[in-house]
Write a protein that holds these residues in place. Structure first.
Motif, short mmCIF file in Angstrom:
data_model
loop_
_atom_site.label_atom_id
_atom_site.label_comp_id
_atom_site.label_asym_id
_atom_site.label_seq_id
_atom_site.Cartn_x
_atom_site.Cartn_y
_atom_site.Cartn_z
N UNK A 260 -51.72 -6.42 -85.31
CA UNK A 260 -52.42 -7.66 -84.92
C UNK A 260 -53.88 -7.54 -85.34
N UNK A 261 -54.58 -8.64 -85.34
CA UNK A 261 -56.01 -8.64 -85.60
C UNK A 261 -56.74 -8.02 -84.39
N UNK A 262 -57.89 -7.38 -84.60
CA UNK A 262 -58.66 -6.84 -83.47
C UNK A 262 -58.94 -7.92 -82.43
N UNK A 263 -58.77 -7.57 -81.16
CA UNK A 263 -58.99 -8.52 -80.09
C UNK A 263 -57.81 -9.41 -79.77
N UNK A 264 -56.75 -9.33 -80.58
CA UNK A 264 -55.54 -10.11 -80.36
C UNK A 264 -54.51 -9.28 -79.59
N UNK A 265 -53.83 -9.89 -78.65
CA UNK A 265 -52.86 -9.16 -77.83
C UNK A 265 -51.60 -8.82 -78.61
N UNK A 266 -51.25 -7.54 -78.61
CA UNK A 266 -49.97 -7.09 -79.15
C UNK A 266 -48.96 -7.04 -78.01
#
Length: 607
Positions: A260-266
């Motif tokens: 995922x992109x940084x700061x996005x919840x996986x």
């Protein structure tokens, strides 16, 4: 006959590390005090929830000097050596001096920074410093932090000079109970339930080297109903196109993975879940990697548990549930004080000992009382399977109206009118503590206030806490002025057990007994002072204590079918002149055999 926790330790003089030849002898000491070596103080990795290999501990001998509070620049000379991270008032520091609001404490150390720690971004971490701290690198101010219980970090890269040799200076100012800041039970004049002040560095200091873009933190949230672990990663100096790869593992076996992109919840599936419980505290592994053009440029390991805390009605009464099942939670009030190190345990073994002993005694929960511990304490609770209720350290005491009607709804005039400064330091530190401790699955309850100690804007603070972490329960004010807010109604009642009225409170809130007991037994040779020790109810010998304790637990068991969900007994150990502990302050004597306690407690879990 007394039952000893360990073989007696020879009480030879405890040698000072001041370098001045003056011995510092604690009044009493634990067996671990003799294991403290200035060259190898608390060497364990201090951040188990985000582990990297490239780091260096700065625990050990530093120079120190006590200066006027007005001093803003490092002194030219120093008084001697202090052993970091033991508070300056403690025997293990080698100093054992009081500082107070009119003076500041200065630390100084010259380090040799190896080449492996000189590349990229160099971070200087402090586990905790009580209270206001300024840090200088090679004579230049690198940053300032206020808060005695939360970890903080400075990027010191711009302040480093060429070569290995670097100088670090730290200035600390701590007004103890003369200031409005959170300070727990510290007072300048210890007595009764109030203890010795703690000033300065009291948790591990360490340096870490990371890339220019690096993983700063993760936020791990389990969801057992959806069978997933949710992970959000904070990345410093992220570039467009950077990705975070999160991998969940059962031991070394990969279960699921997501980029995922940084700061996005996986959101990672966890099939065939192994739920975390006090009886089976299973921990999964987590690997977090920062990818640039498909290649890892930073990586760290962590862990998580599949655990849920919630509430639900049974027969019209709200009950506290663990993993969707009622489990009666019973534990001691745990102050986390040490006769030789005060706020700081002598060794990691000592830190773990209290939790393991609590487990051996048949408790499944600990209420961490008006103190936040080092990260490794919670790590041990995670590993051993110990539920934790986490208090916010209290501060700005006095001036409150404490409603004397136990179990009643208080009026709005019982909230303390705190200054804007006082409110700000409370809110800032409470948020930092919650952020620092969020990932530890052992924590199931947040406690913003204890009794009416500085209790203010109760409804607002409680609702903010609930909103900031909806994954846990919130016990608004343990034993304090009760307002109809939060998940829990908490009564304090000494010495005998009691519970909030289920007819008034049970349909809306979980009913708990936040403190009771306090049975005292001072044991000669194991007390902070020879006479005038204090307990809520004092006994002459261990048999009397055991019989009375057994009565209390039997009474407690009768309250569970009426709707009681949890109880907290005062307390784990004696602390200074307070002799209500199940162990002595030096941890050398069990006042009641742990095996006997374990057997007594089983009736609480068969409901």
């Amino acid at each position: 006959m007394l039952r000893f926790v360990c073989l007696p330790v020879l009480l030879s003089l405890f040698l000072s590390v001041s370098g001045q030849g003056d011995p510092v002898k604690p009044i009493i000491q634990t067996k671990w005090a003799s294991d403290v070596q200035p060259g190898n103080v608390l060497p364990e990795y201090p951040r188990p929830q985000l582990v990297r290999g490239n780091w260096m501990s700065l625990n050990g001998q530093w120079d120190y000097s006590i200066q006027p509070a007005s001093a803003e620049t490092a002194p030219v000379g120093f008084e001697g050596k202090i052993l970091v991270p033991f508070p300056v008032e403690s025997a293990l520091s080698g100093v054992q001096k009081t500082v107070g609001k009119d003076r500041s404490l200065w630390y100084h150390r010259t380090i040799q920074l190896p080449a492996s720690l000189s590349k990229g971004t160099v971070l200087l971490h402090f586990g905790a410093v009580d209270w206001q701290c300024s840090v200088f690198i090679n004579g230049r101010k690198a940053g300032e932090h206020k808060g005695g219980y939360s970890a903080f970090t400075f990027d010191i890269t711009p302040f480093l000079k060429k070569g290995k040799t670097q100088e670090i200076a730290v200035r600390v100012w701590d007004p103890s109970d003369d200031g409005p800041q959170p300070r727990g039970k510290q007072v300048k004049k210890p007595n009764g339930i109030w203890y010795t002040p703690v000033t300065g560095i009291w948790q591990t200091v360490w340096i870490e080297a990371v890339p220019d873009t690096y993983i700063a933190s993760t936020k791990n949230t389990p969801d057992i109903d959806q069978k997933v672990i949710k992970v959000t990663t904070t990345v410093n100096s992220a570039r467009p196109g950077d990705l975070v790869r999160v991998t969940a593992l059962d031991g070394s076996v990969k279960m699921s993975e997501q980029q995922v992109a940084p700061g996005t919840e996986a959101v990672l599936p966890v099939e065939n879940m192994k739920l975390w419980t006090p009886g089976s505290p299973f921990l999964y592994n987590l690997k977090v990697e920062l990818l640039r053009k498909g290649k890892p440029i930073d990586a760290a390991t962590s862990y998580f548990a599949m655990r849920k805390i919630s509430m639900q009605k049974e027969n019209g009464i709200q009950k506290m549930l663990l993993n969707n099942r009622f489990v009666f939670q019973y534990g001691p009030l745990d102050q986390g004080w040490w006769p030789d190190g005060l706020y700081t345990a002598p060794t990691d073994e000592a830190l773990r000992f209290d939790i393991q002993t609590t487990k051996d005694m048949g408790f499944n929960m600990i209420r961490k009382h008006v103190k936040a511990e080092p990260a490794r304490w919670y790590y041990h609770c995670d590993q051993l399977g110990m539920l934790v209720w986490q208090d916010m350290p209290s501060g700005d005491l006095g001036g409150n109206v404490w409603d004397s009607r136990p179990g009643q709804i208080s009026g709005g005039n019982t909230d303390k009118d705190r200054s804007a400064e006082s409110e700000a330091v409370y809110r800032t530190e409470w948020k930092e503590i919650m952020d620092n401790l969020y990932n530890f699955p052992c924590i199931v309850v947040w406690v913003p206030f204890n009794e009416a100690w500085g209790q203010f804007k109760t409804k607002e603070i409680t609702e903010w806490t609930m909103q900031y972490d909806p994954s846990r329960l919130v016990n608004s004010a343990s034993g304090g002025n009760f307002f109809p807010v939060g998940h829990i109604m908490d009564l304090h009642h000494y010495p005998d057990p009691a519970m909030p009225d289920p007819r008034i409170f049970g349909s809306e809130r979980i009913l708990v007994l936040g403190e009771f007991g306090g049975l005292g037994l001072p044991l000669e040779g194991h007390t902070w002072q020879a006479k005038n020790n204090w307990g809520y109810q004092t006994f002459k010998n261990q048999d009397e204590l055991k019989n009375r304790y057994s009565e209390l637990v039997s009474h407690l068991a009768r309250l569970i079918p009426l709707g009681l969900s949890a109880a907290v007994y005062t307390q784990t150990t004696d602390v200074e002149v307070e002799t209500n502990g199940l162990m002595t302050y030096d941890r050398k004597v069990y006042k009641i055999d742990p095996k006997v306690l374990h057997e007594i407690h089983q009736q609480l879990y068969k409901q």
